[in-house]
Design an enzyme around this catalytic site. Structure first.
Site, PDB file in Angstrom:
ATOM      1  N   ARG A   1      -1.580   9.614   9.220  1.00 32.65           N
ATOM      2  CA  ARG A   1      -1.504   8.170   9.453  1.00 32.65           C
ATOM      3  C   ARG A   1      -1.035   7.407   8.221  1.00 32.65           C
ATOM      4  NH1 ARG A   1      -4.826   3.700   8.819  1.00 32.65           N
ATOM      5  NH2 ARG A   1      -6.612   4.894   8.051  1.00 32.65           N
TER       6      ARG A   1
ATOM      7  N   HIS B   1      -8.891  11.084   3.354  1.00 33.37           N
ATOM      8  CA  HIS B   1      -8.531  10.046   2.391  1.00 33.37           C
ATOM      9  C   HIS B   1      -8.658  10.630   0.991  1.00 33.37           C
ATOM     10  CE1 HIS B   1      -8.260   6.215   0.325  1.00 33.37           C
ATOM     11  NE2 HIS B   1      -7.959   5.645   1.485  1.00 33.37           N
TER      12      HIS B   1
ATOM     13  N   GLU C   1       0.846  -1.191   0.000  1.00 32.39           N
ATOM     14  CA  GLU C   1       0.000   0.000   0.000  1.00 32.39           C
ATOM     15  C   GLU C   1       0.881   1.242   0.000  1.00 32.39           C
ATOM     16  OE1 GLU C   1      -3.139   0.108   2.845  1.00 32.39           O
ATOM     17  OE2 GLU C   1      -4.043  -1.761   2.152  1.00 32.39           O
TER      18      GLU C   1
ATOM     19  N   HIS D   1     -11.403  11.046   6.980  1.00 32.19           N
ATOM     20  CA  HIS D   1     -11.229   9.594   7.069  1.00 32.19           C
ATOM     21  C   HIS D   1     -10.773   9.109   8.437  1.00 32.19           C
ATOM     22  CE1 HIS D   1     -10.484   5.558   5.618  1.00 32.19           C
ATOM     23  NE2 HIS D   1      -9.206   5.625   5.966  1.00 32.19           N
TER      24      HIS D   1
ATOM     25  N   ARG E   1      -0.690  10.004   2.334  1.00 31.87           N
ATOM     26  CA  ARG E   1      -2.091  10.363   2.086  1.00 31.87           C
ATOM     27  C   ARG E   1      -2.345  11.867   2.100  1.00 31.87           C
ATOM     28  NH1 ARG E   1      -5.618   6.029   5.647  1.00 31.87           N
ATOM     29  NH2 ARG E   1      -5.478   4.295   4.189  1.00 31.87           N
TER      30      ARG E   1
END
Length: 631
Positions: free
Chosen positions: A450, A307, A183, A415, A353
């Site tokens: 995060r 997000h 990811e 998010h 992100r």
């Protein structure tokens, strides 16, 4: 007696340098030093402080856990199974799977033991720090990286005959090994998963373990409104339990505990107009609000992660398009088909992100109507795509879209809450007997932003840490005795309970309907303010405007709550407290970093720009759509 709660800071080598296996990690040495100090305090007291068990007929001999997600269930299972402590687990939903953890799509970080992957604890630490804009607490990151694999094996891969924990059927390779995917911002493929429904299957299995455990009582449809608090003999604040209300009947109850109370109800991203979080009570910031009303410290609340890829369809709620899509090669394109991700970062779609979210936000601002950003994964094999992401495929097909053929319109959406109730590495807050874990807590793990797929692992590691803390004699035994003594000698709890039970929940039908309608309208107004002024990009003027408006909303919300206590009025009261806390934190922080991007104007902007040291490699400067990014 003074009980100290210790905040740990890692002061060892750079995260890029793996620690020698034979050495004790610096953060663990510091924790042992803190525990040693606490042991000395205990030894100076009588042996009664070491008693950790009450007779079975004491109804208050229990740990109260608020929230049934991964963090709450982990705390409950460790306390109950490992230390035989009774647990009362409270959840607002009609089933414990009604929680934020259920909706996680991508997976959970594990460890890729294939030598070719070159994965390690130090590698994960470096990735978390990089994603967190250098603002992470090193001790919190090392704890996650070093303890994470063991917690996954203990709590989610329990194939023992007794099977007291969960045994989640993660995807496997043809050889039977766990399937690890890549990811964004991860240096190695280390995420284990179950198609694109990892949160669902993990939550189903870990809540089933909690439901089946003889020492865990799961109480559904129950909303915690406030804490019951008091003071010890030496005037230290202490948490004695919770006030609750049944969301269907309106019945009020107060629960006391001699083991402690855990806030683990998830985050607050449901207070935004565009959010990947499910609708309903769970994402309205109840833990932050409960803590704020009790005077418990919160921190880093300005770092709300957006997000970058939420499906945007007019007149519909946002739907999360998992990070794993970009990990599997999905491309960000504008309406002309141009791939633009590398315009704002050399890693393109796999950048952290916060950077990708601002890039998507900026591209969408270039058009007056419609959508200007799309996610394209049509170049991947159609059969493989549908098998790897079945729930996303089903959601799209129901709306006449096909990810194997169509570019998907997207927007950033609120998010994840990187900050929260401030805790140390054991989950302790600054109030004795009160703990917090998961998205509700701020351990320092996430810093300013995060890293993908850390949330479920954070819940396991820090929820489990609370279970261990409460269960150990040298730590939990002392808290246990303090709670017992305070409950036995203080009249504060009785007074608070009587006051709570003396209030009415529901009024007549007309007044109830009016209050619920008013709460719904206030919540929609709050969401709009948060999105417009406390969103992806912020300004001091906008934040000041938001703070003033939210203060008025909070006053109205509290009035509605007092007149008619229902799930709707409880929800808007919590949302208003949480929204105000986020806004004030953002207003107080003029430095753009991670998920907090604030655009300064006039003399203030000149001062900040003049203060940037061009020789400092930690200050990365770039222009994205006219606003300054400092990471």
């Amino acid at each position: 007696m003074t009980v100290s709660y210790f905040y740990h800071t890692y002061s060892g080598p750079s995260p890029s340098i793996p620690p020698k296996p034979a050495n004790i990690p610096p953060w663990k040495r510091e924790r042992r030093g803190a525990q040693s100090a606490l042991r000395k305090v205990i030894k100076r007291t009588s042996n009664r402080w070491l008693s950790t068990h009450l007779s079975s007929d004491d109804p208050n001999d229990r740990l109260i856990v608020v929230g049934s997600g991964v963090a709450g269930c982990s705390a409950a299972l460790i306390a109950a199974e490992k230390y035989k402590i009774p647990v009362t687990l409270l959840c607002a939903g009609s089933h414990p799977t009604d929680c934020n953890s259920y909706w996680a799509q991508g997976g959970i970080i594990y460890r890729n033991y294939d030598p070719v992957a070159n994965d390690s604890a130090a590698s994960l630490v470096a990735d978390v720090q990089r994603a967190g804009a250098g603002l992470c607490d090193d001790g919190a990151v090392w704890k996650l990286a070093l303890e994470g694999p063991d917690r996954v094996r203990q709590l989610l891969l329990d194939d023992s005959k007794e099977g007291k924990y969960a045994n989640v059927p993660f995807d496997r390779t043809p050889s039977g090994a766990l399937s690890c995917c890549l990811e964004a911002s991860h240096a190695a493929p280390r995420i284990i998963h179950y198609a694109d429904q990892s949160g669902k299957v993990i939550t189903e299995h870990i809540t089933a373990a909690a439901l089946n455990h003889p020492l865990i009582s799961v109480v559904t449809d129950t909303i915690v409104t406030d804490l019951i608090t008091g003071e010890t003999d030496d005037k230290q604040r202490i948490c004695l339990g919770t006030h609750t209300i049944h969301k269907n009947t309106g019945q009020r109850q107060s629960l006391l505990s001699t083991r402690g109370t855990v806030l683990a109800t998830g985050g607050l991203c449901g207070i935004y107009e565009h959010s990947t979080n499910p609708a309903g009570f769970n994402a309205l910031g109840s833990s932050t609000a409960i803590a704020a009303r009790a005077g418990v410290h919160t921190s880093d609340l300005e770092y709300v992660q957006f997000h970058p890829t939420a499906l945007q369809i007019p007149n519909e709620s946002c739907f999360l398009l998992t990070e794993a899509l970009r990990g599997e090669g999905a491309i960000l394109r504008d309406r002309n088909g141009r791939a633009f991700a590398k315009d704002f970062h050399p890693d393109g779609e796999l950048a952290p992100r916060d950077i990708v979210a601002r890039g998507v936000f900026n591209e969408n601002q270039k058009v007056d109507e419609g959508n200007n950003v799309f996610l394209d994964v049509t170049h991947r094999d159609a059969k493989w795509l549908k098998g790897r992401f079945p729930s996303i495929d089903a959601h799209l097909m129901q709306r006449g879209m096909d990810m194997t053929k169509d570019n998907l319109p997207i927007t950033p959406a609120a998010h994840y809450t990187c900050g929260g109730v401030t805790t140390d590495l054991e989950g302790c807050t600054d109030m004795i007997g009160l703990f917090s874990a998961g998205e509700a807590a701020r351990t320092g793990l996430h810093g300013g932003n995060r890293l993908a797929s850390t949330s479920l692992l954070e819940g396991l590691v820090y929820g489990g840490a609370i279970g261990d803390y409460v269960g150990r004699q040298e730590q939990g035994g002392l808290v246990h005795q303090l709670l017992r003594d305070t409950l036995n000698t203080s009249h504060t709890a009785v007074e608070q309970i009587n006051e709570w039970k003396g209030k009415s929940s529901f009024t007549n039908a007309t007044a109830s309907k009016t209050s619920k309608q008013g709460a719904t309208e206030l919540l929609q107004k709050l969401k709009s303010i948060m999105w417009d002024h406390v969103g992806v990009v912020r300004t001091p003027i906008g934040l000041t405007h938001a703070a003033n408006q939210i203060a008025e909303i909070k006053e109205e919300a509290c009035d509605l709550f007092e007149k008619n206590t229902s799930s709707e009025t409880i929800g808007i009261r919590d949302a208003a407290f949480a929204g105000e806390a986020v806004t004030l934190a953002a207003l107080a922080n003029r430095v753009s970093a991670g998920a907090h991007c604030v655009v300064l104007e006039g003399p203030e902007a000149d001062k900040v720009e003049a203060g940037v040291d061009s020789n400092d490699d930690s200050a990365e400067e770039s222009e994205i759509g006219g606003f300054l990014r400092l990471r």
